[in-house]
Scaffold this motif. Structure first.
Motif, short mmCIF file in Angstrom:
data_model
loop_
_atom_site.label_atom_id
_atom_site.label_comp_id
_atom_site.label_asym_id
_atom_site.label_seq_id
_atom_site.Cartn_x
_atom_site.Cartn_y
_atom_site.Cartn_z
N HIS A 1 -4.30 -6.19 -7.53
CA HIS A 1 -3.13 -7.05 -7.29
C HIS A 1 -2.91 -7.20 -5.79
CE1 HIS A 1 -2.49 -5.74 -11.43
NE2 HIS A 1 -1.76 -6.83 -11.57
N ASP A 2 -2.14 -8.20 -5.40
CA ASP A 2 -1.83 -8.41 -3.99
C ASP A 2 -1.25 -7.15 -3.36
OD1 ASP A 2 -2.68 -11.00 -4.33
OD2 ASP A 2 -0.68 -11.90 -4.13
N VAL A 3 -1.59 -6.96 -2.08
CA VAL A 3 -1.09 -5.83 -1.29
C VAL A 3 -0.16 -6.40 -0.23
CG1 VAL A 3 -1.76 -3.98 0.31
CG2 VAL A 3 -3.20 -4.51 -1.70
N PRO A 4 1.08 -5.88 -0.13
CA PRO A 4 2.01 -6.40 0.88
C PRO A 4 1.55 -6.06 2.30
CG PRO A 4 3.16 -5.03 -0.74
CD PRO A 4 1.69 -4.87 -0.99
N ASP A 5 2.19 -6.68 3.29
CA ASP A 5 1.97 -6.34 4.69
C ASP A 5 2.41 -4.90 4.94
OD1 ASP A 5 1.35 -9.05 4.99
OD2 ASP A 5 3.19 -9.54 6.09
N ASN A 6 1.76 -4.26 5.89
CA ASN A 6 2.22 -2.99 6.46
C ASN A 6 2.37 -1.84 5.45
OD1 ASN A 6 2.53 -4.08 9.19
ND2 ASN A 6 4.17 -5.27 8.27
N VAL A 7 1.40 -1.70 4.56
CA VAL A 7 1.41 -0.58 3.62
C VAL A 7 0.02 0.03 3.55
CG1 VAL A 7 3.30 -1.50 2.20
CG2 VAL A 7 0.91 -1.96 1.57
N ILE A 8 -0.03 1.26 3.02
CA ILE A 8 -1.30 1.90 2.68
C ILE A 8 -1.34 2.00 1.16
CG2 ILE A 8 -2.70 3.99 2.87
CD1 ILE A 8 -1.23 4.59 5.51
N VAL A 9 -2.45 1.57 0.58
CA VAL A 9 -2.63 1.70 -0.86
C VAL A 9 -3.86 2.57 -1.12
CG1 VAL A 9 -1.53 -0.52 -1.37
CG2 VAL A 9 -4.02 -0.41 -1.16
N ALA A 10 -3.83 3.26 -2.28
CA ALA A 10 -4.94 4.13 -2.67
C ALA A 10 -5.04 4.16 -4.18
CB ALA A 10 -4.72 5.54 -2.12
N GLY A 11 -6.21 4.53 -4.67
CA GLY A 11 -6.40 4.75 -6.10
C GLY A 11 -7.04 3.58 -6.82
N SER A 12 -7.16 3.78 -8.14
CA SER A 12 -7.77 2.77 -9.00
C SER A 12 -7.00 2.72 -10.31
CB SER A 12 -9.24 3.11 -9.25
OG SER A 12 -9.86 2.14 -10.03
N LYS B 1 -1.10 -8.35 5.98
CA LYS B 1 -1.28 -8.06 7.41
C LYS B 1 -1.04 -6.57 7.67
CE LYS B 1 0.42 -9.61 11.90
NZ LYS B 1 1.33 -10.54 12.59
N ASN B 2 -1.93 -5.98 8.44
CA ASN B 2 -1.87 -4.57 8.85
C ASN B 2 -2.03 -3.57 7.70
OD1 ASN B 2 -1.36 -5.22 11.61
ND2 ASN B 2 0.79 -5.57 11.08
N ALA B 3 -2.29 -4.02 6.49
CA ALA B 3 -2.44 -3.12 5.35
C ALA B 3 -3.71 -2.28 5.50
CB ALA B 3 -2.48 -3.90 4.05
N ILE B 4 -3.65 -1.09 4.94
CA ILE B 4 -4.82 -0.20 4.88
C ILE B 4 -5.12 0.06 3.41
CG2 ILE B 4 -5.74 2.09 5.41
CD1 ILE B 4 -3.82 2.14 7.83
N ILE B 5 -6.39 -0.13 3.04
CA ILE B 5 -6.84 0.17 1.69
C ILE B 5 -7.68 1.44 1.79
CG2 ILE B 5 -8.00 -0.70 -0.36
CD1 ILE B 5 -5.65 -2.50 0.71
N ALA B 6 -7.21 2.53 1.18
CA ALA B 6 -7.88 3.81 1.28
C ALA B 6 -9.27 3.77 0.65
CB ALA B 6 -7.03 4.90 0.62
N ALA B 7 -10.14 4.62 1.13
CA ALA B 7 -11.50 4.70 0.61
C ALA B 7 -11.50 4.86 -0.90
CB ALA B 7 -12.23 5.88 1.25
#
Length: 187
Positions: free
Chosen positions: A167-178, A155-161
């Motif tokens: 893997h699973d992404v937690p709530d309320n975080v921004i993730v980036a990269g590969s 919930k509310n997560a942002i996945i950067a361009a």
């Protein structure tokens, strides 16, 4: 077999070429491809795109959902869309394993959500395995994101361009990269 029954039946198994289930999946896939080609063949207003999406998914699509053309899906029947969703152009859903988008999700252009993988064993390589993807409420996938099988985006997560989410992404975080990694918490 109802498509909902098919989804339950294929979770966690190897789907091998020549099997009855493999053949059924490819027949349904061929029928879906015809609908996708019709929908993407010319411009349609949002109401008519939703009409096509209802035929493709075999589910009602809320009037608050916007799907930009072109949109691609290989199977179509295992997509569940909540309310107030925006899907930008050139998005691909490989949905045999099931894709759920909860309310208020934003999907950037050229994103790919993948629920199907080929088998590791070289003798069975043409076979398939599936794992569902869930994008939780108010998540945002930036442009050109890839979500791999079995992933839940919180919930509310942002996945950067350009991120690849393995893997699973937690709530309320921004993730980036590969592969994508947490770069910031959202307060």
């Amino acid at each position: 077999m109802a498509n909902y029954d098919l989804l339950a039946k294929i979770q966690g198994i190897e789907i091998l070429p020549g099997s009855a289930i493999y053949d059924e999946i490819h027949l349904l896939k061929a029928n879906n491809e015809q609908l996708i080609m019709k929908m993407n063949g010319c411009y349609y207003d949002p109401k008519n795109v939703r009409m096509y999406m209802e035929q493709i998914t075999e589910r009602p699509i809320d009037d608050s959902v916007t799907v930009s053309q072109p949109f691609y899906t290989d199977f179509g029947k295992h997509i569940i869309l909540g309310k107030d969703i925006f899907i930008n152009q050139n998005v691909t859903f490989v949905d045999l394993g099931g894709i759920t988008l909860e309310d208020h999700v934003l999907i950037g252009p050229m994103c790919r959500i993948i629920t199907v993988n080929h088998l590791i064993d070289p003798k069975k390589r043409r076979g398939l395995s599936v794992a569902a993807v869930k994008i939780k409420e108010n998540a945002w996938l930036g442009a050109n994101v890839t979500i791999l099988p079995g992933v839940t985006v919180g919930k509310n997560a942002i996945i950067a361009a350009d991120a690849t989410v393995t893997h699973d992404v937690p709530d309320n975080v921004i993730v980036a990269g590969s592969p994508a990694k947490i770069i910031k918490k959202i307060s």
